[in-house]
Design a protein around this motif. Structure first.
Motif, PDB file in Angstrom:
ATOM      1  N   THR A  50     -12.744 -35.577  -9.272  1.00 35.02           N
ATOM      2  CA  THR A  50     -11.392 -35.005  -9.258  1.00 35.02           C
ATOM      3  C   THR A  50     -11.453 -33.486  -9.249  1.00 35.02           C
ATOM      4  OG1 THR A  50     -11.318 -35.098 -11.675  1.00 35.02           O
ATOM      5  CG2 THR A  50     -10.418 -36.987 -10.477  1.00 35.02           C
ATOM      6  N   HIS A  55     -11.309 -33.105  -1.933  1.00 37.50           N
ATOM      7  CA  HIS A  55     -10.643 -33.491  -0.688  1.00 37.50           C
ATOM      8  C   HIS A  55     -11.360 -32.920   0.534  1.00 37.50           C
ATOM      9  CE1 HIS A  55      -8.831 -29.627  -1.778  1.00 37.50           C
ATOM     10  NE2 HIS A  55      -8.469 -29.477  -0.522  1.00 37.50           N
ATOM     11  N   VAL A  58     -14.282 -35.334   1.224  1.00 36.50           N
ATOM     12  CA  VAL A  58     -13.789 -36.568   1.839  1.00 36.50           C
ATOM     13  C   VAL A  58     -13.487 -36.329   3.323  1.00 36.50           C
ATOM     14  CG1 VAL A  58     -11.871 -38.222   1.835  1.00 36.50           C
ATOM     15  CG2 VAL A  58     -12.892 -37.488  -0.330  1.00 36.50           C
ATOM     16  N   GLU A  59     -12.795 -35.251   3.632  1.00 38.85           N
ATOM     17  CA  GLU A  59     -12.453 -34.930   5.022  1.00 38.85           C
ATOM     18  C   GLU A  59     -13.715 -34.641   5.842  1.00 38.85           C
ATOM     19  OE1 GLU A  59     -10.379 -34.126   8.573  1.00 38.85           O
ATOM     20  OE2 GLU A  59      -9.932 -35.313   6.792  1.00 38.85           O
TER      21      GLU A  59
END
Length: 122
Positions: A50, A55, A58-59
């Protein structure tokens, strides 16, 4: 980290993604999260769980896998390894064929000499 610092740090990441995914890795780097973090000047643990940059990881991985599924290798090192493995396999096949040809010619020579030997002694 302040909101302004975070915004300033977030903006370059998509550009770094693009560079790495185009195969523009820094010397000694690969197309991976570790190199992405190093290029961004951020500890790579910030890309997991977190944490603030998860993010981006992940991308990055999504885009990397999409390229791989399309048959592209964004990591020049991986592409080179794949190319060298292919060349190595072809060379091994050529060597095996050459060895087989040598064995066949050696046997042919032996048979020919065996057939010629009786006629030469008479």
């Amino acid at each position: 980290m302040t909101a302004a610092q975070r915004t300033g740090n977030e903006n370059p990441h998509p550009r770094r993604h693009d560079c790495l995914l185009r195969g523009e890795s820094p010397p000694g780097g690969k197309c991976d999260v570790k190199t992405l973090a190093g290029e961004a000047g951020v500890d790579r643990t910030a890309f997991y769980g977190t944490r603030p940059y998860a993010h981006f990881r992940v991308e990055f991985k999504r885009r990397f896998q999409a390229l791989q599924q399309a048959g592209e290798s964004p990591d020049p090192r991986d592409a080179r390894i794949t190319r060298l493995k292919t060349e190595n396999t072809k060379l091994k096949e050529r060597l095996a064929q050459a060895e087989q040809t040598i064995d066949e010619l050696t046997n042919f020579r032996r048979q020919t000499l065996t057939q010629l030997a009786p006629s030469m002694s008479g």
